[in-house]
Scaffold this motif. Structure first.
Motif, short mmCIF file in Angstrom:
data_model
loop_
_atom_site.label_atom_id
_atom_site.label_comp_id
_atom_site.label_asym_id
_atom_site.label_seq_id
_atom_site.Cartn_x
_atom_site.Cartn_y
_atom_site.Cartn_z
N ASN A 8 0.83 -1.21 0.00
CA ASN A 8 0.00 0.00 0.00
C ASN A 8 0.86 1.26 0.00
O ASN A 8 0.47 2.29 -0.54
CB ASN A 8 -0.94 0.01 1.21
CG ASN A 8 -2.11 -0.95 1.03
OD1 ASN A 8 -2.67 -1.06 -0.06
ND2 ASN A 8 -2.47 -1.63 2.10
N VAL A 9 2.05 1.18 0.63
CA VAL A 9 2.96 2.33 0.63
C VAL A 9 3.67 2.43 -0.73
O VAL A 9 3.58 3.44 -1.42
CB VAL A 9 4.00 2.22 1.77
CG1 VAL A 9 5.08 3.28 1.62
CG2 VAL A 9 3.32 2.34 3.13
N MET A 10 4.34 1.33 -1.13
CA MET A 10 5.18 1.34 -2.34
C MET A 10 4.40 1.67 -3.61
O MET A 10 4.92 2.26 -4.53
CB MET A 10 5.76 -0.07 -2.56
CG MET A 10 7.08 -0.29 -1.98
SD MET A 10 7.85 -1.85 -2.48
CE MET A 10 6.59 -3.09 -2.49
N GLU A 11 3.15 1.20 -3.67
CA GLU A 11 2.40 1.30 -4.92
C GLU A 11 1.21 2.26 -4.81
O GLU A 11 0.30 2.20 -5.61
CB GLU A 11 1.92 -0.10 -5.35
CG GLU A 11 3.09 -1.05 -5.58
CD GLU A 11 2.72 -2.35 -6.27
OE1 GLU A 11 1.66 -2.41 -6.93
OE2 GLU A 11 3.49 -3.32 -6.15
N SER A 12 1.28 3.17 -3.81
CA SER A 12 0.15 4.08 -3.60
C SER A 12 -0.04 5.03 -4.78
O SER A 12 -1.15 5.51 -5.02
CB SER A 12 0.34 4.88 -2.31
OG SER A 12 1.52 5.66 -2.40
N ALA A 13 1.04 5.32 -5.53
CA ALA A 13 0.91 6.25 -6.66
C ALA A 13 0.77 5.53 -8.00
O ALA A 13 0.69 6.17 -9.04
CB ALA A 13 2.12 7.18 -6.69
N HIS A 14 0.76 4.19 -7.97
CA HIS A 14 0.62 3.43 -9.22
C HIS A 14 -0.84 3.37 -9.64
O HIS A 14 -1.72 3.10 -8.82
CB HIS A 14 1.09 1.98 -9.04
CG HIS A 14 2.58 1.79 -9.02
ND1 HIS A 14 3.40 2.43 -8.12
CD2 HIS A 14 3.39 1.02 -9.78
CE1 HIS A 14 4.66 2.06 -8.33
NE2 HIS A 14 4.68 1.20 -9.33
N ALA A 197 10.62 1.34 -10.94
CA ALA A 197 11.27 2.60 -10.58
C ALA A 197 10.28 3.59 -9.98
O ALA A 197 10.64 4.40 -9.12
CB ALA A 197 11.97 3.21 -11.81
N ALA A 198 9.01 3.49 -10.38
CA ALA A 198 8.00 4.39 -9.79
C ALA A 198 7.84 4.15 -8.29
O ALA A 198 7.47 5.06 -7.54
CB ALA A 198 6.66 4.21 -10.51
N LYS A 199 8.15 2.92 -7.85
CA LYS A 199 8.06 2.64 -6.41
C LYS A 199 9.10 3.44 -5.62
O LYS A 199 8.86 3.80 -4.47
CB LYS A 199 8.30 1.15 -6.14
CG LYS A 199 7.27 0.22 -6.73
CD LYS A 199 7.69 -1.24 -6.48
CE LYS A 199 6.79 -2.20 -7.24
NZ LYS A 199 7.26 -3.60 -7.10
N TRP A 200 10.24 3.71 -6.26
CA TRP A 200 11.35 4.33 -5.52
C TRP A 200 11.00 5.77 -5.14
O TRP A 200 11.21 6.18 -3.99
CB TRP A 200 12.65 4.29 -6.33
CG TRP A 200 12.98 2.93 -6.88
CD1 TRP A 200 12.53 1.73 -6.39
CD2 TRP A 200 13.77 2.63 -8.03
NE1 TRP A 200 13.02 0.71 -7.16
CE2 TRP A 200 13.79 1.22 -8.17
CE3 TRP A 200 14.49 3.40 -8.94
CZ2 TRP A 200 14.47 0.57 -9.21
CZ3 TRP A 200 15.18 2.76 -9.96
CH2 TRP A 200 15.18 1.36 -10.09
N PRO A 227 17.08 -0.20 -6.35
CA PRO A 227 17.49 0.04 -7.74
C PRO A 227 18.53 -0.96 -8.24
O PRO A 227 18.40 -1.53 -9.32
CB PRO A 227 18.06 1.47 -7.69
CG PRO A 227 17.38 2.10 -6.53
CD PRO A 227 17.24 1.01 -5.52
N GLU A 228 19.56 -1.20 -7.41
CA GLU A 228 20.63 -2.10 -7.82
C GLU A 228 20.12 -3.53 -7.95
O GLU A 228 20.45 -4.25 -8.91
CB GLU A 228 21.75 -2.02 -6.78
CG GLU A 228 23.08 -2.46 -7.29
CD GLU A 228 24.13 -2.36 -6.19
OE1 GLU A 228 24.11 -1.39 -5.39
OE2 GLU A 228 24.98 -3.28 -6.12
#
Ligand code: SAH
Length: 248
Positions: A8-14, A197-200, A227-228
């Motif tokens: 829910n945090v990582m993909e809140s803007a997806h 990358a959008a998650k970052w 990223p790495e």
């Protein structure tokens, strides 16, 4: 009822919670030659982008069910934004065992096949809601090349090498279940980059806004190596696609 908080945090803007771009989602809708009024069921519908854009572009009617309250709310808002609330409904709930009374022309599970206990179980579940001659959509990862070690598979967020197949094997597995593969749209490295990358940036913004949250440690631990790790493993080894199936 909710999914683990990190998603829910990582993909809140997806809008699309998979390695697909809006263009690929539209290409899939076009590839299916959807007729206006076709009913589409989507198990694990996320933020509703597939149903909302296909309702707008192709006039489908859709029902989505998802376990994340946040994503379900975002799906409802997207329906309002695109002016399709008369054609789509989003239900917050567990899609395991979910079957509709009025059969659908397209039954989908895009990137959430654990809902039916794997690909075969999910196809079986979707088939129970599908009208004769209808299309099942399965979104699923596959190996671009076999990971040399189990550790490499784990770095790709797989439990083990055996969790996924190579693309020809995955396509053959649908045949063994009695289905023709009648269409497919595959991710590529650019569409994977959009997803990962959008998650970052989302995580970084969340950390800046919530420095004292107990959860910040977990988000930081996810962001720093991401990223790495992604460039070395997922981007090199993991493919993903949506496969359209019709019963033979
Ligand atoms: N199909 C969507 C979302 C894919 S991500 C898209 O392509 O954008 C996987 C989704 O499955 C998430 O939205 C998550 O909340 C949902 N999910 C996970 N377990 C579920 C369950 N048991 N029932 C319903 N949804 C579930």
């Amino acid at each position: 009822m909710d999914i683990p908080r990190i998603f829910n945090v990582m993909e809140s803007a997806h809008r699309i919670h998979n390695p697909f771009t809006p263009e690929k989602l539209a290409a899939l809708g076009a590839a299916l030659r959807l007729e206006a009024g076709t009913r589409v069921l989507d198990l694990g519908s996320g933020s509703g982008e597939m149903l909302c854009t296909w309702a707008r572009d192709y006039g489908i009617r859709g029902t989505g069910i998802d376990m994340s309250p946040l994503f379900t709310q975002q799906a409802k808002l997207r329906g309002i934004e695109l002016g399709v609330t008369d054609r789509v409904e989003f239900i917050h709930g567990d899609a395991a065992g979910y079957v509709v009374d009025e059969k659908v022309g397209v039954a989908a599970c895009v990137g959430a096949t654990w809902i039916g206990g794997g690909v075969a179980g999910t196809i079986e579940l979707l088939a129970r809601s599908l009208r004769a001659g209808g299309i099942i959509l399965i979104g699923e990862p596959y190996w671009l090349k076999l990971p040399p070690t189990e550790e490499v598979a784990r770095q790709c967020h797989a439990g083990s090498i055996s969790d996924f197949l190579l693309l020809p094997e995955l396509l053959a597995s649908f045949g063994k279940l009695g289905y023709d593969v009648v269409e497919m749209v595959l991710a590529n490295q650019d569409s994977w980059d959009r997803y990962e990358a959008a998650k970052w940036l989302t995580m970084r913004r969340w950390l800046d806004a919530n420095p004292d949250d107990d959860f910040a440690k977990e988000v930081r631990a996810e962001l720093t190596p991401a990223p790495e790790r992604y460039a070395a493993y997922t981007r090199e080894y993991l493919g993903w696609g949506v496969f359209a199936l019709m019963l033979r």
